[in-house]
Design an enzyme around this catalytic site. Structure first.
Site, PDB file in Angstrom:
ATOM      1  CB  ALA A  45      -0.904   0.008   1.233  1.00 21.19           C
ATOM      2  CB  ILE A  46       1.806   3.770  -2.250  1.00 20.23           C
ATOM      3  CG1 ILE A  46       2.878   2.717  -2.538  1.00 20.23           C
ATOM      4  CG2 ILE A  46       2.377   5.185  -2.338  1.00 20.23           C
ATOM      5  CD1 ILE A  46       4.096   2.760  -1.641  1.00 20.23           C
TER       6      ILE A  46
ATOM      7  CD  GLU B 251      -4.464 -14.163  -1.756  1.00 12.50           C
ATOM      8  OE1 GLU B 251      -4.304 -15.383  -1.616  1.00 12.50           O
ATOM      9  OE2 GLU B 251      -3.905 -13.320  -1.026  1.00 12.50           O
TER      10      GLU B 251
ATOM     11  CG  ASN C 142      -5.840  -2.331  -7.823  1.00 17.87           C
ATOM     12  OD1 ASN C 142      -5.367  -1.513  -8.615  1.00 17.87           O
ATOM     13  ND2 ASN C 142      -5.514  -2.356  -6.537  1.00 17.87           N
TER      14      ASN C 142
ATOM     15  CE1 TYR D 181       1.810  -6.392  -6.597  1.00 21.33           C
ATOM     16  CE2 TYR D 181      -0.522  -6.512  -7.082  1.00 21.33           C
ATOM     17  CZ  TYR D 181       0.500  -6.185  -6.223  1.00 21.33           C
ATOM     18  OH  TYR D 181       0.219  -5.643  -4.994  1.00 21.33           O
TER      19      TYR D 181
END
Length: 192
Positions: free
Chosen positions: A86-87, A119, A124, A131
């Protein structure tokens, strides 16, 4: 005699970036970031368990000593299960998520893990693109995985210990460092 004047041109201030293992003193900032990015997914007790677990690598990304990113992996047998990446929204589109993922995969390499999995929400697309850039491929789907009923895609990446994999990480890290100057960041290398 004429007085001479000297002008000093100052370079724009660069924000130092560091990555380190989460410690108790950063927990309040991490809980705030978790609430903003993940809707309060983990509790303080959950983070404390991760800090204490020998099978968990919980990293924070700091800009000028403020927590702006969080990443976690679990070492399970020969697998790195990436549980969190997370950013802070104010720092999106600056290659910081890519950089934090590199740090996690380097930790997996240090642990001699050969595979990575995670996951991600099926919707998204930005995360999926990130990824895929790292060689993750869709391996399956978890129906209604998230509380709102959305499916999760299971992504998988093998061969973390190969020289090619390490070369790819170095290339992606260099790309990040080149982009950081555009965003006025200076990477302060630390052992994480």
């Amino acid at each position: 005699m004429q007085a001479s004047s000297v002008q000093f041109l100052s370079a724009p201030l660069m924000t130092p970036l560091t990555c380190k293992v989460l410690t108790d003193d950063l927990l309040p900032a991490v809980l705030a970031l978790d609430q903003i990015c993940l809707g309060g997914l983990w509790t303080e007790a959950g983070y404390r368990r991760e800090i204490e677990s020998p099978n968990s690598d919980l990293l924070v990304l700091l800009a000028n000593q403020s927590v702006i990113g969080l990443g976690c992996l679990w070492a399970i047998l020969d697998e790195a299960h990436i549980t969190t990446l997370a950013i802070h929204p104010d720092y999106h589109q600056q290659y910081l998520g890519q950089f934090l993922l590199i740090q996690l995969l380097q930790r997996a390499h240090q642990r001699v893990l050969t595979h990575a999995t995670l996951e991600v929400r099926a919707s998204n697309h930005k995360a999926l693109n990130l990824y895929q850039k790292f060689g993750f491929q869709t391996a399956g789907r978890r129906k209604r995985y998230y509380q709102d009923g959305e499916d999760a895609l299971i992504l998988w990446r093998s061969q973390l210990q190969t020289p090619e994999s390490q070369h790819q990480l170095e290339k992606l890290k260099k790309e990040c460092e080149e982009r950081f100057s555009q965003h006025r960041y200076h990477w302060c290398s630390q052992d994480v």
